[in-house]
Enzyme design. Structure first.
Site, PDB file in Angstrom:
ATOM      1  CG  HIS A   1      -6.149  -3.002   4.497  1.00 38.30           C
ATOM      2  ND1 HIS A   1      -5.414  -1.985   3.952  1.00 38.30           N
ATOM      3  CD2 HIS A   1      -6.043  -2.854   5.844  1.00 38.30           C
ATOM      4  CE1 HIS A   1      -4.877  -1.241   4.915  1.00 38.30           C
ATOM      5  NE2 HIS A   1      -5.237  -1.750   6.072  1.00 38.30           N
TER       6      HIS A   1
ATOM      7  CD  GLU B   1     -17.393   2.608   1.577  1.00 35.68           C
ATOM      8  OE1 GLU B   1     -18.639   2.561   1.659  1.00 35.68           O
ATOM      9  OE2 GLU B   1     -16.661   2.646   2.582  1.00 35.68           O
TER      10      GLU B   1
ATOM     11  NE  ARG C   1      -0.678  -0.661   4.872  1.00 31.83           N
ATOM     12  CZ  ARG C   1      -1.057  -0.296   6.087  1.00 31.83           C
ATOM     13  NH1 ARG C   1      -2.054   0.546   6.253  1.00 31.83           N
ATOM     14  NH2 ARG C   1      -0.450  -0.762   7.153  1.00 31.83           N
TER      15      ARG C   1
ATOM     16  CG  PHE D   1     -15.174  -1.282   2.423  1.00 38.02           C
ATOM     17  CD1 PHE D   1     -16.045  -2.283   2.833  1.00 38.02           C
ATOM     18  CD2 PHE D   1     -14.247  -0.801   3.326  1.00 38.02           C
ATOM     19  CE1 PHE D   1     -15.983  -2.803   4.118  1.00 38.02           C
ATOM     20  CE2 PHE D   1     -14.169  -1.312   4.609  1.00 38.02           C
ATOM     21  CZ  PHE D   1     -15.039  -2.309   5.015  1.00 38.02           C
TER      22      PHE D   1
ATOM     23  CG  ASP E   1      -9.337  -5.062  11.053  1.00 39.08           C
ATOM     24  OD1 ASP E   1      -9.203  -4.974  12.295  1.00 39.08           O
ATOM     25  OD2 ASP E   1      -9.151  -4.111  10.271  1.00 39.08           O
TER      26      ASP E   1
END
Lengths: 317, 278
Positions: free
Chosen positions: A112, A61, A13, A86, A120
């Site tokens: 992610h 989103e 990222r 998302f 998570d």
């Protein structure tokens, strides 16, 4: 690994964030949108230096995808940033109608992705995104393997006219591809030449495939390793050339076996060159909380799984 | 002839086009198309700054229009053709195989005047906001207009977009709501009541106005006033679904069904042929 040196582990990222920041300086048509995850997507540098070209949309989103589609009208090149879950499943119809069917020049940048999101858990660990996106007509799907390649890919997709899905991840992983690489969309990268088995890997599992090839060599097995950073369009020529030589194949991805890189390769081989294929990926399951490495092990996406798959593939020749 | 009289004549022809197009392929959406005919004619023959002969996707320096409730494509196609975006004879291809005039509007076939696909509801306002932001970055003073259905406001994305435009004070953005109070399954208040629409939009940071969407004078004066406002403006446009054809008015049932041969003849008797049928 002697030939492939980890120059210092970094998160992919951050490669996206650096690439985006450089694009901001080089191309005034590049705009970025984020749905309340600026820090997680490493978009702060762009947001700070080009505030007039940064759109904070909040946790919305669907609206972000629509605004991105609209921004292309007038020549902007929008990069959307949020988690992979998302970026795809949550907004599939918006992408399908307003971006893909409408042929809009939007770059959907998704962090992610996969199991290595970690603690998570399954709500955020999308393992279906490659499949969802590659089914959309004319959508380009890219999953680079390390920091340097993600940065290069980020810059390359700005120069391509059309919708792109760029998938990357959260954890620090070995950074081993050249910093000055030319990133060519749709062009496979041959990392190791071999004659016994072809290992085709994407994303974080490319490094695992290199580890596997080194350990296979100790067993006298000579593996060819191909980095498929672009899942669509697939580099058919490179795959067929390799598989003609090795006559068996392993695919490795941090994704469901259903609908991912493995299925793309199987479709190609089924049509052109029926070949024994073993899949490394998640087998029709959701993920769970845990450390990234623990999850890759539990869900059979680790170096040992690639080794086992290679041996099985060779046995099926 | 006054401008209004001329626009009304064009609208009559547009309504003939709509019922003939839907009748010809025995599919499509006449009700909302007829209800919005006056708005479309006012936009494309008076309000929009545009040049159909030099149409580009980017529309630099021009006003842009987005249709969010894409099912009323017949009224858009007729208006675009009669404004000069493509040959009027092409209306005959509506919904037929290999047509550019797809059931719901799309850019895919390259039809001039269409800038994004619509049909799956709730997406047009977001796209219009994006186009407005693009114009701002390009220092382009053109206005961006978008039309939504009232039933469409049940889609959540509309309110994500409304919240954004209100909070960020997006200028040069004018949204219309086709407030005919009907949707496929019945009256909007029975399907899912929208409550106080004025209060809803105002609380999202929008300036609200109302107009009679079946009255040319009301349309022209209200839009002129909206253009001088700061921030996003929504115009709640009272229309009659099926307006212009007596037996199509007063109910939701003509949302998406075509007229029979007899019904077509009956409808055309009520709509003067002013510019020549396609």
């Amino acid at each position: 690994m002697a030939k492939h040196e980890n120059t210092g582990s970094k998160d992919t990222r951050s490669g996206f964030g650096e690439g985006l920041h450089e694009l901001g300086k080089e191309n005034e048509n590049v705009v970025a949108l984020c749905a309340d995850l600026t820090g997680s997507l490493k978009m702060n540098a762009f947001a700070n230096d080009f505030p007039e070209r940064f759109v904070q949309v909040g946790i919305a989103e669907a609206n972000m995808m629509g605004i991105a589609a609209g921004l292309t009208i007038g020549g902007k090149i929008p990069f959307t940033g949020t988690f992979a879950n998302f970026s795809t499943g949550r907004v599939y119809d918006q992408i399908r109608q307003s971006i893909a069917y409408s042929g809009k020049n939007v770059k959907i940048c998704a962090s992610h992705a996969g199991l290595t999101l970690g603690e998570d858990g399954a709500t955020h660990q999308i393992l279906e995104d490659i499949g969802l996106m590659k089914m959309l007509p004319h959508m380009v799907v890219i999953n680079p393997c390390d920091f340097n390649q993600t940065k290069a890919a980020t810059k390359a997709i700005a120069a391509y006219d059309g919708p792109v899905y760029l998938r990357f991840g959260r954890p620090k992983v070995p950074n081993f591809t050249p910093a000055d690489q030319d990133f060519e969309i749709g062009k496979a990268v041959l990392l190791e030449s071999g004659k016994d088995v072809t290992i085709i890997a994407t994303g974080h599992l490319v490094w695992k495939a290199l580890e596997a090839s080194e350990q296979l060599a100790e067993k006298g097995i000579n593996a060819e390793v191909i980095n498929i950073h672009t899942i669509k369009p697939l580099d058919k020529e490179a795959i067929l050339k390799s598989v003609k030589k090795t006559r068996c194949v392993v695919t490795a991805e941090e994704h469901q076996m259903n609908g991912g890189l493995g299925d793309a390769v199987a479709q190609l081989l089924g049509r052109e060159l029926p070949t024994a294929q073993e899949y490394v990926g998640v087998d029709d399951s959701f993920g769970e909380s845990g450390k990234p490495e623990e999850l890759l092990t539990k869900y059979n996406c680790d170096t040992a799984d690639i080794i086992k798959a290679a041996e099985n593939a060779i046995a099926r020749k | 002839m006054s401008d209004i009289k001329h626009l009304e004549k064009v609208a009559s022809q547009t309504r003939r086009d709509i019922v003939r197009m839907v009748h010809a392929v025995q599919s499509g959406h006449p009700g909302g198309s007829l209800g919005c005919a006056d708005l479309f004619v006012a936009l494309y023959h008076s309000i929009l700054k545009q040049d159909p002969s030099t149409w580009t996707m980017d529309g630099e320096g021009e006003d842009l229009f987005f249709l969010s409730n894409g099912h009323i494509s017949p009224v858009w196609y007729s208006t675009l053709a009669r404004a000069g975006y493509f040959e009027i004879s092409e209306l005959d291809s509506f919904r037929k195989l290999n047509t550019r005039l797809q059931g719901h509007p799309t850019t895919h076939e390259g039809l001039p005047g269409i800038r994004i696909a619509s049909g799956s509801l709730g997406q047009g306002l977001s796209a219009a906001i994006g186009a407005t932001l693009s114009k701002k970055l390009n220092s382009d003073l053109g206005y961006v207009y978008v039309l939504m259905g009232d039933g469409e406001l049940q889609e959540g994305q509309v309110w994500e977009a409304a919240m954004f435009a209100g909070a960020k004070k997006v200028n040069n953005l004018i949204a219309f709501v086709d407030w005919n109070k009907r949707q496929i399954d019945g009256d909007v208040k029975d399907v899912l009541d929208l409550g106080d629409l004025n209060a809803k939009w105002e609380s999202f940071g929008w300036k609200t106005m109302e107009m009679n969407g079946n009255d040319m004078s009301s349309i022209l004066s209200t839009v002129e006033k909206a253009k001088s406002e700061d921030g996003p403006v929504v115009i709640l446009m009272k229309t009659e679904m099926g307006a212009g054809v007596d037996f199509m008015m007063g109910s939701h049932k003509w949302h998406g069904i075509p007229p029979s041969n007899e019904q077509l003849a009956q409808a055309l008797e009520q709509l003067e042929e002013t510019l020549g049928d396609y």
